[in-house]
Design a protein around this motif. Sequence first.
Motif, short mmCIF file in Angstrom:
data_model
loop_
_atom_site.label_atom_id
_atom_site.label_comp_id
_atom_site.label_asym_id
_atom_site.label_seq_id
_atom_site.Cartn_x
_atom_site.Cartn_y
_atom_site.Cartn_z
N LEU A 1 -13.25 29.25 2.95
CA LEU A 1 -12.39 28.90 4.08
C LEU A 1 -11.52 27.70 3.73
N THR B 1 -7.07 31.36 5.63
CA THR B 1 -7.88 32.37 6.31
C THR B 1 -7.37 33.76 5.93
N GLY C 1 -13.80 32.24 8.09
CA GLY C 1 -12.36 32.36 7.91
C GLY C 1 -11.89 33.75 7.59
#
Lengths: 92, 649
Positions: B224, B325, B529
């Motif tokens: 992430l 993301t 994410g």
Amino acid sequence: MIFERKPLDIDKIKVTSGEVHIIKDRCKGCGFCIEYCPRDVLELSEEFNIKGYHPPRVKNPDNCVECHLCEMLCPEFAIYVTKKEDAKVSAR
Amino acid sequence: MKIGVYVCHCGGNISEVVDIKKVMEFAEQQGDVALVKDHAHMCSDVARKMLVDDIKEYGLDKVVIAACSPQFHGRTFMGTVEKAGLSPYVMEMANIREQCSWPHYYQPELATKKAKDIVKMAIVKARLDEPLEKKTSPIGKRVLVIGAGIAGIQAALDLGDAGFKVYLVEKEPSIGGKMAKLSRTFPTEDCAACILSPKMADVPANPNIELLTNTEIESISGFLGNYDVVAVRKPRYVDITKCTACDKCAEACPVVVPNEFDEGLSSRKAIYLPNPIAVPHAYVLDDKSCLGLFPLACSKCYDVCDAGAINYDEKPERINFTVDTIIVATGYEIFDPRKKKVYEFAKSKNVLTALDLERLISLEAEGTVLRPIGRRIAFIQCVGSRDELVGNEYCSRICCMYATKLSQLLKRADPKRDVYVFYVDLRAFGKGFEEYYKRAQRTGVKFIRGRVAELHEDSHTHKVRLKVEDTLTREIIESEFDLVILSVGLRPSEGTTKIADTLRLIKSPGGWLQEAHPKFRPVDTLADGVFICGCAQGPKDIPDTVAQASAAAARAIRLMNKGEYEVDPITAFVDEKLCSGCGICAGVCPYEAITIELKDGKRISRVNEVVCQGCGACVASCPSGAQQQRWFMTSQLHAMLSAALGEEV
């Protein structure tokens, strides 16, 4: 998905078609034209030419789409293609 | 040390089985316990206020909540404890619902005994809890959206409009996905192309979206806020900025192959426009069916291209970029009806899939009639769905309604037609669906409940004979039809399966991507994410897909918008005195968070705490006990075990 069905409009699609001419006595039987033809038009013949080589023979005349690859590859200028005037319906 | 213990009734879920009073009395006897209370709903606002007040009033420094699973309300109570000024990691949950009252419903006494043990284990663990602090990590505003069907397009547009940098990757030469193939959309009968093409056009017009068509993801690594993406752009051989889509190249091309966009019902050339509303609106050369590029065999397309857009020397191009993301919108494929041999698909001329019919209707609307549709038409429902014989237990959710749509489109186009739908159950669950189904019945479409048992196409007349039992009247129907439509179900696309492996996403039964929680985190995955939307998550219709795509965009924005995000401190760490640098931990780490480094000439394991997800694999594998995990220290686990076994701790 792999398509098993024949497209329904296949009989209406027109593609160019060519006629393969072979000058047998120039050929030295290298087989490039047979090997590289993308439409599998040619095969090696049994006969001998004046030099004692097997020249190619047209196996599937309808498959030729006049791409001229054989003509460009032939080291002996022994093969050429002319365009057939009536554009044929694709056969596949 | 002062520990507060709170026992929840869960509105009867727990208190109907477990004797709350006995558990409370037991808790009071435990060392360090300063306060024991109960409440009908510990998760309610009023109970959480009470918890905050108690922590302040009694000076509690550890809290045990005996209630449901920490998976369910762990975050809730961590937040409450944090509000009272404590570290969220001094809160322990004793799961006396999922692990006690629910499974032991018929043994209340034993359940009460087990509840005591569970509470005791939580207390001894809480004693050893350290007040860990949350960490924050910086995060940028870059998103990778994989797949540019309607789901990916919607997510990319939402993110782009909100000011986020979007890389939209599509493996096909045009965006639009399966929706671009459809005729009309139920229940409103909007023309699919008319509502989709403006959205498709918005994509290249959006300055924040970088559109990568004809591109596939090769690998994704990282975490992430720092996902390194390697994508490979396949050669298109046509410069999309120069191509004017004049069609001269396709006219000249001598190679004819089935057109994927029309499900192989029509044909295309080796150089072709992917579809009439293609974005980017440029031709593409299919090098698999081209006569040959090396050596160059034909070059007829090059010779006629006035724009000079064709370049035979293009090579695959590797593209590297970093995103924060990821949204996965890799969609579905239709079930291959050849697997259901009884329906003789691809052997019979007059047996088509519903997607074939969508194409026939669309093409007819555009003025191309590929084949007559006929007078008597039958739809067979649930082909490849709800069918354990082909391994698909799930309902594909859209077939009932698309059959309802297609059947009435056919009936309305020619009222003399006889249109039958043979269904197993007709499921009209969405907004306006039931009304739409009623409308189909009024139009004259005949819905008959029964699974088709036999199908046979006559080799001379090509009429298709069906045998089916009407399960409502118990009549056996044998009848001939001009055309039979198979309402094929959905299955996860190849891309969906592939990306699940690349991103290590969990799959649910049927192969669809698994969401983090079916109700409260429907577009999240367990990978931080990474979000999912559209049919990659499960079969769904267009409204649901668009809603989910916007939801995934919103969830991604929620993570990135602040510029930093909180990281759980529940990570592994190394006791360097004990570590021998054997590297077993690095081998088992599924997140590649562990590296073996040289420190003062000694090999030592090092954990990247941002990457570490706290799974504990390294801790379990370490032969010398050098790897430890915060909040789940070996000392804590030993204490819990001793408590469970009734030993004095």
